[in-house]
Design an enzyme around this catalytic site. Sequence first.
Site, PDB file in Angstrom:
ATOM      1  CB  SER A   1     122.848 111.694  26.675  1.00 52.95           C
ATOM      2  OG  SER A   1     124.201 111.640  26.282  1.00 52.95           O
TER       3      SER A   1
ATOM      4  CB  ILE B   1     121.656 115.069  19.084  1.00 54.14           C
ATOM      5  CG1 ILE B   1     123.010 115.081  18.367  1.00 54.14           C
ATOM      6  CG2 ILE B   1     120.614 115.796  18.235  1.00 54.14           C
ATOM      7  CD1 ILE B   1     123.058 114.220  17.122  1.00 54.14           C
TER       8      ILE B   1
ATOM      9  CB  SER C   1     122.764 108.340  10.420  1.00 52.46           C
ATOM     10  OG  SER C   1     124.125 108.281  10.018  1.00 52.46           O
TER      11      SER C   1
ATOM     12  CE1 TYR D   1     122.586 104.379  14.760  1.00 49.32           C
ATOM     13  CE2 TYR D   1     123.807 105.281  12.898  1.00 49.32           C
ATOM     14  CZ  TYR D   1     123.054 105.468  14.043  1.00 49.32           C
ATOM     15  OH  TYR D   1     122.773 106.737  14.470  1.00 49.32           O
TER      16      TYR D   1
ATOM     17  CE  LYS E   1     119.894 106.088  13.164  1.00 45.61           C
ATOM     18  NZ  LYS E   1     118.936 106.776  14.054  1.00 45.61           N
TER      19      LYS E   1
END
Length: 323
Positions: free
Chosen positions: A50, A52, A176, A202, A206
């Site tokens: 799914s 990227i 990210s 998150y 990252k």
Amino acid sequence: MSLYRNVVWFVKGMREYTRGGYESASKNFVANDTDVSVEGLAFMITGGNSGIGKAAAMALAKKGGTVHLVCRNKEKADVAKEEMIRESGNSEIYVHLLDLSETRKVWEFAEAFKKEFSSLNVLINNAGCMVNQRELNTDGLEKNFATNTLGVYVLTKCLIPLLERSRDPRVVTVSSGGMLVQKLDSTDLQTERTVFDGTMVYAQNKRQQVVMMEFLAKAYPRIHFSVMHPGWVDTPAVATAMPEFHQRMRTRLRTVEQGADTVVWLATTHANTSTSGGFYQDRRVVSTHLPLAYTRSSQEEVQEFMSKLETLAMSVRPSSADG
């Protein structure tokens, strides 16, 4: 300071991370950098069914690579596999089932993979999650951390012997730009002592990925490590985890192919991709810190983080693991 970081980051994002930012940056791309055949090379992509991951896997399949899709959902993975075979004409597509949030199973999967396959040229750590409520996995670990940080660490470390035996080994980790608003915090890896904010957890994960890959690049010079920011991309994951952001920005979000472009470039290009451990955005190395953001970590802080990561990884290592 956090307000400053968030404002500067958002302004930067509107300029660079959108579809318009990609279109502007792509004017400086060398067109034939990714015009290469990778026939005979093996690529593993987590979350490859799914978004990227799927776009990157499709591009690599079209270039003739052997592609290992590591996914949670068998039905979705099988559909993605058939689509890739149909569009690329390449039948060397394999599906492996794994939930990266289950750390013990990551160990087991990686050990089994090393026994079954003799080479792996490129590992693409793409799978991730943003759970907005604090949840624990079966090992009692917070799910965001278990998936985005510890799972990536265990999978990468476990596969390093296989990568080192292979030609032109690389590890590409999809991070990210959100990590720019966070300084590494090794004191509360599983958000046990602070208010749980899924978006900030998150972003911290990252940041942890960036620090981790910089560390591994120094420890394993035979392998080229890179971390990349795909920009703001229109994916099912973004729509699910950040519905308000997705709704507000949907006309400006990048396509999955644009988000995957630097992944494919890092995985295949023969161009000089600078020092191992770099953080990339739109095919160039960029800073891992915003100006005056005070997000740099000392060597002692990095070492503490990596030591805690190793301890946690070993605490859930199954007795059957021998790698």
